[in-house]
Motif scaffolding. Sequence first.
Motif, PDB file in Angstrom:
ATOM      1  N   GLY A 228       0.826  -1.200   0.000  1.00  0.00           N
ATOM      2  CA  GLY A 228       0.000   0.000   0.000  1.00  0.00           C
ATOM      3  C   GLY A 228       0.859   1.249   0.000  1.00  0.00           C
ATOM      4  N   LYS A 229       0.362   2.305  -0.636  1.00  0.00           N
ATOM      5  CA  LYS A 229       1.152   3.526  -0.786  1.00  0.00           C
ATOM      6  C   LYS A 229       1.466   4.174   0.556  1.00  0.00           C
ATOM      7  N   ASP A 230       0.608   3.943   1.569  1.00  0.00           N
ATOM      8  CA  ASP A 230       0.827   4.532   2.883  1.00  0.00           C
ATOM      9  C   ASP A 230       1.538   3.571   3.842  1.00  0.00           C
ATOM     10  N   ARG A 231       2.160   2.535   3.247  1.00  0.00           N
ATOM     11  CA  ARG A 231       2.958   1.580   4.036  1.00  0.00           C
ATOM     12  C   ARG A 231       2.084   0.598   4.814  1.00  0.00           C
TER      13      ARG A 231
ATOM     14  N   PRO B 269      -0.382  -2.770   4.093  1.00  0.00           N
ATOM     15  CA  PRO B 269       0.249  -3.470   5.226  1.00  0.00           C
ATOM     16  C   PRO B 269       1.774  -3.399   5.217  1.00  0.00           C
ATOM     17  N   PHE B 270       2.358  -2.989   4.073  1.00  0.00           N
ATOM     18  CA  PHE B 270       3.804  -2.807   3.948  1.00  0.00           C
ATOM     19  C   PHE B 270       4.047  -1.950   2.707  1.00  0.00           C
ATOM     20  N   PRO B 271       5.243  -1.401   2.561  1.00  0.00           N
ATOM     21  CA  PRO B 271       5.507  -0.548   1.392  1.00  0.00           C
ATOM     22  C   PRO B 271       5.310  -1.303   0.075  1.00  0.00           C
ATOM     23  N   VAL B 272       5.023  -0.561  -0.966  1.00  0.00           N
ATOM     24  CA  VAL B 272       4.832  -1.155  -2.293  1.00  0.00           C
ATOM     25  C   VAL B 272       6.155  -1.755  -2.764  1.00  0.00           C
ATOM     26  N   PRO B 273       6.204  -3.054  -3.049  1.00  0.00           N
ATOM     27  CA  PRO B 273       7.436  -3.677  -3.550  1.00  0.00           C
ATOM     28  C   PRO B 273       7.587  -3.403  -5.049  1.00  0.00           C
TER      29      PRO B 273
ATOM     30  N   GLY C 169      11.083  -1.511  -1.833  1.00  0.00           N
ATOM     31  CA  GLY C 169       9.923  -0.994  -1.114  1.00  0.00           C
ATOM     32  C   GLY C 169       9.839   0.524  -1.140  1.00  0.00           C
ATOM     33  N   ARG C 170       8.650   1.024  -1.468  1.00  0.00           N
ATOM     34  CA  ARG C 170       8.457   2.465  -1.565  1.00  0.00           C
ATOM     35  C   ARG C 170       7.051   2.822  -1.080  1.00  0.00           C
ATOM     36  N   SER C 171       6.952   3.992  -0.451  1.00  0.00           N
ATOM     37  CA  SER C 171       5.673   4.505   0.012  1.00  0.00           C
ATOM     38  C   SER C 171       5.665   6.013  -0.173  1.00  0.00           C
ATOM     39  N   VAL C 172       4.590   6.653   0.279  1.00  0.00           N
ATOM     40  CA  VAL C 172       4.553   8.116   0.198  1.00  0.00           C
ATOM     41  C   VAL C 172       5.620   8.744   1.088  1.00  0.00           C
ATOM     42  N   PHE C 173       6.196   7.966   1.977  1.00  0.00           N
ATOM     43  CA  PHE C 173       7.242   8.456   2.870  1.00  0.00           C
ATOM     44  C   PHE C 173       8.627   8.286   2.282  1.00  0.00           C
TER      45      PHE C 173
END
Length: 412
Positions: free
Chosen positions: A330-333, A335-339, A403-407
């Motif tokens: 999910g983009k907001d981490r 359940p976990f960052p986007v692989p 792994g990447r998220s909005v953060f």
Amino acid sequence: MPQRSGSADLPLHGGRVPPWLAERMTRLGAVICEAIVQHYGRDELLSRLAHPFWFQSFGAVMGMDWHSSGITTSVIGALKRGLAPLSGELGLHVCGGRGRHSRKTPQELEAIGARIGFDGAALATASRLVAKVDSAAVQDGFDLYLHGFIVADDGKWVVVQQGMSDERRQARRYHWLSEGLSSFLDDPHSAIEGEGKGEIVNLADRRAEKSRHAQLDLLAALGPDGIARQYAALIEVPEPAPAPEAEQMLLPHLIMPAHHEVRAEDVVQPRLQAALAAAADRGPEDFADLLLVPGVGARTVEALALVAEVVHGTPCRFTDPARFSFAHGGKDRHPFPVPIRVYDQTIEVMKSAIGKARLGQSEELAAIRRLDDQTRQLERAAGGRSWDEVVAEEMRMSPSYGGRSVFGWEPG
């Protein structure tokens, strides 16, 4: 007549989809739609889009927040971008969108109709009526802000539109399907998503026909000023609340919780374990070349197992949209960052399978379908890691999966 298929509570979320995710959602959404049309035809895709549980799962498998109202906006946007280059091949066109884009829907429909040959003016009228029913005839406290109209070359269509209530911090999504629709004022919805919040004035219910006629008669007899005077008199002396209508239908509904993290109770564990087991079982035989890629090959097959279910699964399998967030996070981490590396490989495998199928080579598409078949066969017997263990492992491996998220990127 189409029947309402369910409802769900969608928490309102702010923010925007980051470009790096929006671009991938566009590509994955388009290729999933292509696969469904390839296997089952265009009408089936429209039917899926009109199913609220499937729609939510579709957004979750693409890396959006699994429970939020943002899935509606992002999925409609991704399909509008992704299907536009394929409109000539698939015969599908996505109109409208959020805010000012929703108001352009009638003009878009008329332009497409003139180009393709269906009655664009009639569909423009349908678009306006759909919006009016859900904003005026169904008075449930939600103000419409999004209207997506997906139409096929043969004139069949599905509408997905959404309203919000700032006071409740909730959204409600409405689904319409043209198949079997004979009246805009007698149970026209294929589905409404949103948690029940007290009594709703629904003049689009067939049981409200007498009420609609009575309102017109009242308007003719008293006029607007007379009605206002009568209303003022009524509210000065409150009447006892009427008894609930015995015939009031209670729709099955999917309640998306307010918590952002994905918890074990949000996932039907045997289904996830079966998908992971199917990937381990079918992967070495059907995806041998993919598994030679260091680090992420096996994980990509697991993601493909959930994508395969979105393509092939029956409606009863989409009661837990949270499970599909395992595919690409999910983009907001949550359940976990986007692989990112897994996501990109999923897209490439699906694109390759579709491309070869166009040339009559259906082996790769068949391999993806076998993943889904195997998942269902293993569901009763499969065991394995708990949801919390799965998430912990994904968080540990996230840097190696890109792994990447909005953060930002996950630190290695």
